[in-house]
Enzyme design. Structure first.
Site, PDB file in Angstrom:
ATOM      1  N   CYS A   1       0.819  -1.209   0.000  1.00 29.87           N
ATOM      2  CA  CYS A   1       0.000   0.000   0.000  1.00 29.87           C
ATOM      3  C   CYS A   1       0.850   1.255   0.000  1.00 29.87           C
ATOM      4  CB  CYS A   1      -0.885   0.010   1.241  1.00 29.87           C
ATOM      5  SG  CYS A   1      -1.872  -1.460   1.391  1.00 29.87           S
TER       6      CYS A   1
ATOM      7  N   ARG B   1       5.205   0.538  -5.938  1.00 29.48           N
ATOM      8  CA  ARG B   1       5.092  -0.303  -4.747  1.00 29.48           C
ATOM      9  C   ARG B   1       4.164  -1.489  -4.993  1.00 29.48           C
ATOM     10  NH1 ARG B   1       6.657   2.308  -0.059  1.00 29.48           N
ATOM     11  NH2 ARG B   1       5.128   1.275   1.249  1.00 29.48           N
TER      12      ARG B   1
ATOM     13  N   TRP C   1      -2.756  -2.773  -1.757  1.00 33.86           N
ATOM     14  CA  TRP C   1      -2.292  -4.098  -2.175  1.00 33.86           C
ATOM     15  C   TRP C   1      -2.991  -5.066  -1.221  1.00 33.86           C
ATOM     16  CZ3 TRP C   1       0.789  -8.222  -0.271  1.00 33.86           C
ATOM     17  CH2 TRP C   1       1.287  -9.079  -1.258  1.00 33.86           C
TER      18      TRP C   1
ATOM     19  N   ASN D   1      -1.471   1.486   5.805  1.00 36.16           N
ATOM     20  CA  ASN D   1      -0.529   0.534   5.214  1.00 36.16           C
ATOM     21  C   ASN D   1      -0.022  -0.352   6.339  1.00 36.16           C
ATOM     22  OD1 ASN D   1       1.542  -0.813   3.935  1.00 36.16           O
ATOM     23  ND2 ASN D   1       2.921   0.940   3.869  1.00 36.16           N
ATOM     24  N   GLY D   2      -0.138  -1.671   6.165  1.00 31.82           N
ATOM     25  CA  GLY D   2       0.328  -2.592   7.213  1.00 31.82           C
ATOM     26  C   GLY D   2      -0.714  -3.657   7.475  1.00 31.82           C
TER      27      GLY D   2
ATOM     28  N   GLU E   1      18.411 -15.875  -9.913  1.00 26.97           N
ATOM     29  CA  GLU E   1      17.965 -14.493 -10.091  1.00 26.97           C
ATOM     30  C   GLU E   1      17.476 -14.264 -11.528  1.00 26.97           C
ATOM     31  OE1 GLU E   1      17.094 -12.195  -8.315  1.00 26.97           O
ATOM     32  OE2 GLU E   1      17.192 -10.389  -9.530  1.00 26.97           O
TER      33      GLU E   1
ATOM     34  N   LYS F   1      13.753 -13.041 -12.444  1.00 25.38           N
ATOM     35  CA  LYS F   1      13.545 -11.826 -13.247  1.00 25.38           C
ATOM     36  C   LYS F   1      12.604 -12.120 -14.401  1.00 25.38           C
ATOM     37  CE  LYS F   1      14.704  -9.520 -11.471  1.00 25.38           C
ATOM     38  NZ  LYS F   1      14.697  -8.906 -10.298  1.00 25.38           N
TER      39      LYS F   1
ATOM     40  N   GLU G   1       8.944 -12.961 -13.125  1.00 26.07           N
ATOM     41  CA  GLU G   1       8.157 -11.884 -12.507  1.00 26.07           C
ATOM     42  C   GLU G   1       7.697 -10.845 -13.519  1.00 26.07           C
ATOM     43  OE1 GLU G   1      10.143 -10.002  -9.163  1.00 26.07           O
ATOM     44  OE2 GLU G   1      12.026  -9.860 -10.232  1.00 26.07           O
TER      45      GLU G   1
ATOM     46  N   HIS H   1      17.628 -35.685 -12.087  1.00 24.75           N
ATOM     47  CA  HIS H   1      16.942 -36.383 -10.996  1.00 24.75           C
ATOM     48  C   HIS H   1      15.449 -36.042 -10.975  1.00 24.75           C
ATOM     49  CE1 HIS H   1      20.656 -38.009  -9.499  1.00 24.75           C
ATOM     50  NE2 HIS H   1      21.198 -36.807  -9.593  1.00 24.75           N
TER      51      HIS H   1
ATOM     52  N   LYS I   1       6.763  -3.886  -4.494  1.00 22.85           N
ATOM     53  CA  LYS I   1       8.203  -3.610  -4.419  1.00 22.85           C
ATOM     54  C   LYS I   1       8.706  -3.730  -2.993  1.00 22.85           C
ATOM     55  CE  LYS I   1      12.005  -1.447  -6.160  1.00 22.85           C
ATOM     56  NZ  LYS I   1      12.658  -2.563  -6.836  1.00 22.85           N
TER      57      LYS I   1
HETATM   58  C1  G6P Z   1       9.864  -7.895  -3.247  1.00 24.75           C
HETATM   59  C2  G6P Z   1      10.436  -7.334  -4.530  1.00 24.75           C
HETATM   60  C3  G6P Z   1      11.754  -8.015  -4.867  1.00 24.75           C
HETATM   61  C4  G6P Z   1      12.721  -7.880  -3.710  1.00 24.75           C
HETATM   62  C5  G6P Z   1      12.113  -8.391  -2.401  1.00 24.75           C
HETATM   63  C6  G6P Z   1      12.939  -7.986  -1.210  1.00 24.75           C
HETATM   64  O1  G6P Z   1       9.449  -9.203  -3.443  1.00 24.75           O
HETATM   65  O2  G6P Z   1       9.521  -7.503  -5.590  1.00 24.75           O
HETATM   66  O3  G6P Z   1      12.324  -7.423  -6.021  1.00 24.75           O
HETATM   67  O4  G6P Z   1      13.890  -8.587  -4.004  1.00 24.75           O
HETATM   68  O5  G6P Z   1      10.815  -7.829  -2.199  1.00 24.75           O
HETATM   69  O6  G6P Z   1      12.883  -6.592  -1.065  1.00 24.75           O
HETATM   70  P1  G6P Z   1      13.992  -5.756  -0.340  1.00 24.75           P
HETATM   71  O7  G6P Z   1      13.497  -4.335  -0.378  1.00 24.75           O
HETATM   72  O8  G6P Z   1      14.080  -6.289   1.055  1.00 24.75           O
HETATM   73  O9  G6P Z   1      15.272  -5.930  -1.085  1.00 24.75           O
END
Ligand code: G6P
Length: 594
Positions: A2, A27, A73, A97-98, A468, A472, A475, A491, A589
């Site tokens: 949020c 966000r 969110w 937010n929270g 990673e 990427k 997502e 396996h 985010k």
């Molecule tokens: C979310 C984001 C990711 C990020 C993760 C951790 O899932 O979409 O891109 O790696 O949070 O976030 P941080 O701010 O702790 O790196």
């Protein structure tokens, strides 16, 4: 997660709140809403979907000079109009937010209220309304709110007939922006940058009264507290798209600059590196903890720190680590990695570690964030504001920071010569060169974007990079992608390899090159469409359809060159699939809930 924006001042509030919410789009959210004060009443508008839908339903020229807005969110209750914020109960209108963990218990004690939504936030609005009618003093109510609420919250509050916005926070970020024209509340700095770069950081349990020409901040005991004003150092442009089609692409191309800035901050020469890293050599065990990409970068760090620093390293996902039993040595260090510095699970690990007396070191991007403030030591990366939900430049800067830790420990343990420092000198040029040839990556994207499954294969550090790269891709493009330890594929998962299934193999580690190539042979034999990213030629041309060659550089910096290629592949695949690249569905985010 949020986003909150509020404004009270001399200008009309609706355009300011909407543009602030747009700056917080990164966000992640699924509905948006606004409450603004007019001569007659507090008006509320909410819509499911993008901010544009809300904007189209509003009169942007409304005669209103105070209001609060929100992007939601969904956590408690599905994304829909009625669950969206603001929530109004009696004389109180709030954005939140929270997560309020004890909302059901609170709800049971608020039987006189009829709730419209499924949210925990509406319960908070009712609670504040009840306390406000008992006390008739909102400051008094806010000073005791923490005694009622369990969980995390940043709240923006309007009270009927009152000319101020009120704000309070615990474990969810909130800032108060200050400008000549009026004052703001916001979840993050980009929301206010169009108007001001001066702000107060509200700390846990603090609350504030924000009027058009004054801000009064109260500490957790309800006493007025004096705070120093902070200035956001980055430019507003740093948070804009600057002509790129997407923030993700802009941020990928910013990497040479921000990686170099991160490097320069920590190594001008060995003396400088030693000053910045001093003390890290005393630890005999290191745990690295993070979520998402921050966890993945920790795995790369593990390979480098164990190999050169000769210290055992354990890496875990924060939401697992915090519920697992740990055995700590006397000289144990926990490294917390977080771009935002606000991720709930990572923050919880930090707090638990401190309670147990373990030293903590944070690698963080956002200055002044909770994790940065609370860790014993913080190493800031210099990525600048990262807006695209899928991290690119912050990941790469984190990778460099872990590489620098391995470098420092390696020099200290005698596994590395001080001369290796020079390898970092041209990092920006190396990255720029790798970003130049985007055509080969666009071509690869064209080859694979229609497939339903894609696999990444690698061993050791290359496997961590695969994780990673795969994240990427999935997502931003919504394709199913999996990273596999090359030796493990047979396996079970090899059964998923069909004719033309794309398999992208990362092969940069000389010690294990031939072994990974054998695994590439195995998937080729089953018809895979093989793409190899390697720092050496692959002589057997039958093993790949495309070979992406990267320069052979020291292992401490080579991973960054691989990753920019993978980021661009993910970007172009998502683009071809018409995805919402900067704001992928369901993602946030900054994950400030558990
Ligand atoms: C979310 C984001 C990711 C990020 C993760 C951790 O899932 O979409 O891109 O790696 O949070 O976030 P941080 O701010 O702790 O790196």
């Amino acid at each position: 997660m949020c986003g909150i924006v509020g404004y009270v001042g001399k200008s009309k509030c609706v355009p300011k709140i909407i543009s602030g919410l747009e700056s917080l789009e990164y966000r992640g959210y699924d509905s948006a809403g606004i409450a603004y004060v007019t001569n007659e009443s507090i008006k509320i508008k909410k819509e499911q979907g993008r901010i544009k839908v809300l904007k189209d339903s509003l009169n942007m020229n409304e005669e209103s000079y105070m209001g609060i807005g929100h992007t939601r969110w969904a956590t408690h209750g599905k994304p829909c109009k009625v669950n969206s914020h603001p929530h109004q109960v009696g004389d109180i209108t709030i954005v939140h937010n929270g997560i309020i963990e004890n909302y059901e218990e609170l709800k049971n004690n608020l039987k006189e209220y009829k709730f419209k939504s499924e949210t925990d936030s509406e319960v908070v609005a009712a609670l504040i309304d009840k306390l406000y009618h008992e006390d008739k003093d909102i400051i008094k109510v806010l000073s005791k709110l923490k005694d009622y609420l369990i969980g995390s919250y940043a709240l923006g509050i309007l009270v009927n007939g009152d000319d101020n916005i009120y704000a309070i926070r615990k474990d969810s970020p909130l800032i108060i922006g200050i400008s000549e024209d009026g004052n703001f509340i916001a979840s993050d700095v980009p929301a206010i940058l169009e108007y001001t770069n001066m702000y107060y950081l509200l700390l846990n349990d603090e609350f504030a009264l924000i009027s058009k020409d004054d801000v009064v901040i109260y500490d957790k005991n309800g006493e007025i507290s004096t705070k120093s004003l902070m200035t956001f150092e980055g430019s507003k442009e740093a948070a804009m798209k600057n002509g790129y089609d997407h923030y993700m692409l802009k941020e990928i191309y910013e990497q040479p600059k921000v990686v170099m800035e991160t490097i320069k901050e920590y190594i001008l020469d060995y003396k400088h590196l030693k000053e910045r890293m001093k003390g890290l050599e005393k630890y005999d065990a290191i745990d690295i903890v993070g979520c998402g990409s921050a966890y993945h970068v920790g795995l790369v760090g593990k390979s480098l720190i164990m190999k050169y620093g000769k210290v055992p390293v354990y890496v875990d996902i924060a939401s697992e680590y915090r519920y697992t039993e740990h055995i700590y040595s006397k000289k144990h260090l926990i490294i917390l990695i977080s771009q935002s510095g606000e991720t709930a699970d990572t923050l919880a690990v930090l707090r638990e570690a401190k309670q147990q007396g373990i030293d903590t070191l944070a690698i963080v991007n956002v200055v002044g964030s909770s994790i940065a403030r609370e860790a014993h030591k913080v190493l800031y990366i210099k990525a600048g504001p990262e807006i695209a939900v899928a991290t690119t430049k912050a990941y790469l800067c984190q990778l460099m920071m872990l590489s620098l830790i391995a470098l420092y420990l390696g020099i200290n343990k005698g596994t590395l010569d001080k001369k290796i420092i020079n390898e970092y000198d041209n990092m920006d040029l190396l990255l720029e060169k790798e970003l130049e040839n985007k055509k080969e990556l666009e071509d690869i994207a064209k080859l694979i974007y229609k497939n339903k499954d894609i696999f990444y294969l690698g061993r050791k550090i290359d496997y961590s990079l695969c994780m990673e790269a795969s994240l990427k891709l999935k997502e931003v493009s919504y394709l199913h992608s999996e990273a596999y330890a090359a030796g493990e594929l047979k396996h079970g998962t090899i059964s998923l390899i069909e004719d033309k299934t794309p398999v992208i193999s990362i092969i940069t580690d000389d010690d294990i090159r031939l072994k990974t190539l054998s695994n590439v042979k195995e998937v080729c034999a089953r018809g895979a469409l093989s793409i190899i990213i390697s720092n050496e030629d692959v002589l057997d041309k039958s093993l790949y359809t495309k070979l992406i060659k990267i320069p052979k550089v020291h292992e401490l910096i080579g991973s960054a060159l691989v990753m920019v290629k993978c980021q661009l592949i993910a970007y172009y695949v998502a683009r071809l699939n018409g995805c919402d690249i900067d704001k992928p569905r369901n993602l946030a985010k900054s994950v400030t809930v558990e």
